[in-house]
Scaffold this motif. Structure first.
Motif, PDB file in Angstrom:
ATOM      1  N   GLN A 184       0.493  -1.017  -0.046  1.00 26.96           N
ATOM      2  CA  GLN A 184      -0.372   0.464  -0.069  1.00 26.96           C
ATOM      3  C   GLN A 184       0.625   1.592   0.019  1.00 26.96           C
ATOM      4  N   ASN A 217      -0.099  -1.363  -8.038  1.00 27.06           N
ATOM      5  CA  ASN A 217      -1.647  -1.977  -8.069  1.00 27.06           C
ATOM      6  C   ASN A 217      -1.479  -2.856  -7.738  1.00 27.06           C
ATOM      7  N   ARG A 218      -2.753  -2.772  -6.505  1.00 23.31           N
ATOM      8  CA  ARG A 218      -3.498  -3.830  -5.471  1.00 23.31           C
ATOM      9  C   ARG A 218      -4.488  -4.475  -6.353  1.00 23.31           C
ATOM     10  N   THR A 219      -4.679  -5.467  -5.495  1.00 22.08           N
ATOM     11  CA  THR A 219      -6.456  -5.867  -5.489  1.00 22.08           C
ATOM     12  C   THR A 219      -6.919  -6.065  -4.023  1.00 22.08           C
ATOM     13  N   GLU A 220      -7.624  -5.656  -3.403  1.00 26.46           N
ATOM     14  CA  GLU A 220      -8.344  -5.438  -2.475  1.00 26.46           C
ATOM     15  C   GLU A 220      -9.751  -5.899  -2.482  1.00 26.46           C
ATOM     16  N   SER A 221      -9.864  -6.426  -3.491  1.00 24.56           N
ATOM     17  CA  SER A 221     -11.487  -7.619  -3.379  1.00 24.56           C
ATOM     18  C   SER A 221     -11.192  -8.448  -4.321  1.00 24.56           C
ATOM     19  N   LEU A 222     -11.022  -9.725  -4.358  1.00 24.88           N
ATOM     20  CA  LEU A 222     -11.010 -10.950  -5.209  1.00 24.88           C
ATOM     21  C   LEU A 222     -12.704 -10.830  -5.714  1.00 24.88           C
ATOM     22  N   ASP A 223     -12.569 -10.985  -6.891  1.00 21.56           N
ATOM     23  CA  ASP A 223     -13.964 -11.595  -8.404  1.00 21.56           C
ATOM     24  C   ASP A 223     -14.416 -12.426  -7.409  1.00 21.56           C
ATOM     25  N   THR A 263       0.276  -7.930  -2.996  1.00 25.67           N
ATOM     26  CA  THR A 263      -0.765  -6.745  -3.938  1.00 25.67           C
ATOM     27  C   THR A 263      -1.614  -7.187  -3.975  1.00 25.67           C
ATOM     28  N   MET A 264      -2.175  -8.099  -2.885  1.00 30.65           N
ATOM     29  CA  MET A 264      -3.198  -8.325  -2.919  1.00 30.65           C
ATOM     30  C   MET A 264      -3.243  -8.995  -1.300  1.00 30.65           C
ATOM     31  N   LYS A 312     -16.555  -5.799   2.116  1.00 26.23           N
ATOM     32  CA  LYS A 312     -15.302  -4.752   1.391  1.00 26.23           C
ATOM     33  C   LYS A 312     -14.122  -4.892   2.982  1.00 26.23           C
ATOM     34  N   ASP A 355     -12.826 -11.896   1.367  1.00 30.40           N
ATOM     35  CA  ASP A 355     -13.507 -11.661   0.758  1.00 30.40           C
ATOM     36  C   ASP A 355     -14.557 -12.681   0.610  1.00 30.40           C
TER      37      ASP A 355
END
Length: 340
Positions: free
Chosen positions: A121, A126-132, A220-221, A262, A267
């Motif tokens: 952070q 470029n972080r993915t804070e929430s996965l699909d 990143t996640m 969130k 997740d």
């Protein structure tokens, strides 16, 4: 600062990390070795300075070196189950005390992933804070596969002679915590490729690749390894008996904003959609972030038995949300203007 549950948790995690990685330096190796040997977190016996080690290593050894060979030799007796039952019983007694909070508050690997996430952070990666949701659903069975295959079936098959002895403790051979805690203890040997046999060489290569992957993904996640950890699956089997609870009062006060889901590093969308009072889901680590980021008074609560630890509160949410945005660089701290 100490009103912030996340700050308190980070402090506890740091103390737990130091104790579980270096604890035998303070209490002595013999005392450390006898603390439990069935700890509900990924602290590793391969770390020569550890104060304790997780339940998965004795469980694999008892299946692969005790129960399996005895069955293969036709010498099975009920007494052979005693070590396994003792290990599981010790694990269960500890687990009752803190439930899945062992994951969210004490696990060295979990803490290390969070620290890397904080670094990511700050570096503005470029972080993915929430996965699909679909991806989350596909990942979730992996922890059960890891538990069933790597912790139970392969060690037992090794003891029975169906597979090589290299698979007597396959999860330990690839566990990222084994490399992590050993490195922090000043041991580089767990990074080396073991060329003593083809099986060990393959497992050690997988271990190094997995460890490297976890390092990169953690930047990143959120909590990449926690999602597939077999110990999380083992926790899920007993989550109903633990004293730490996560509850939700699904009343008109809940405005269904979805901020709880969130905020969840795992997740878990069900904490938003579920209408059950008990919302301690299999993937939950009891970190308490969902309670912190719930803006509705009394809707969510983290409890120890019937005693509230943290209850959702609008005023707390406002301050916590501001602190989070400042940390992420999305909101500059307010400045006081001096009056002439």
């Amino acid at each position: 600062m100490w009103k912030n549950l996340s700050v308190i948790r980070k402090f506890v995690q740091l103390l737990a990390f130091l104790f579980l990685v270096y604890g035998s330096v303070f209490v002595g190796f013999y005392s450390a070795d006898k603390l439990s040997g069935a700890f509900p977190v990924l602290s590793c016996a391969y770390d020569a300075k550890t104060a304790d080690y997780c339940v998965l290593i004795p469980l694999q050894h008892q299946l692969g070196h005790g129960l399996g060979p005895a069955i293969a030799a036709g010498k099975f007796t009920l007494s052979l189950l005693l070590p396994i039952l003792t290990t599981l019983g010790t694990f269960l007694l500890l687990f009752i005390l803190l439930n899945k909070a062992f994951c969210g508050w004490l696990c060295p690997l979990g803490f290390f992933q969070e620290v890397l996430g904080m670094i990511g952070q700050k570096l503005r990666l470029n972080r993915t804070e929430s996965l699909d949701d679909n991806l989350v659903d596909r990942i979730r069975p992996a922890k059960w596969l890891m538990l069933g295959l790597l912790v139970i079936l392969l060690p037992l098959a090794s003891g029975l002679g169906f597979v090589g002895h290299e698979l007597g403790d396959p999860f330990c051979q690839i566990c990222p915590s084994r490399i992590l805690t050993s490195l922090f203890a000043g041991q580089l040997n767990q990074l080396y490729i073991d060329t003593s046999s083809t099986g060990y060489m393959i497992l050690s290569i997988i271990a190094d690749l997995l460890f490297g992957l976890i390092l990169v993904l953690s930047l990143t996640m959120r909590q990449p390894f926690c999602r597939i950890c077999p110990l999380l699956a083992m926790h899920a089997l007993f989550k109903k008996v633990g004293l730490v609870k996560l509850v939700k009062n699904y009343t008109s006060r809940c405005d269904k904003c979805g901020l709880c889901a969130k905020a969840c590093p795992m997740d878990i969308r069900e904490i938003h959609t579920s209408k059950e009072k008990d919302i301690l889901m299999p993937d939950c680590t009891l970190c308490g972030r969902c309670v912190e980021f719930c803006p509705d008074k009394g809707v969510m609560a983290l409890k120890y038995a019937v005693i509230p630890i943290k209850v959702s509160d609008p005023a707390y949410f406002k301050e916590r949300n501001k602190a989070q945005k400042r940390w992420e660089g999305k909101q500059k701290p307010s400045r006081r203007v001096k009056k002439d």
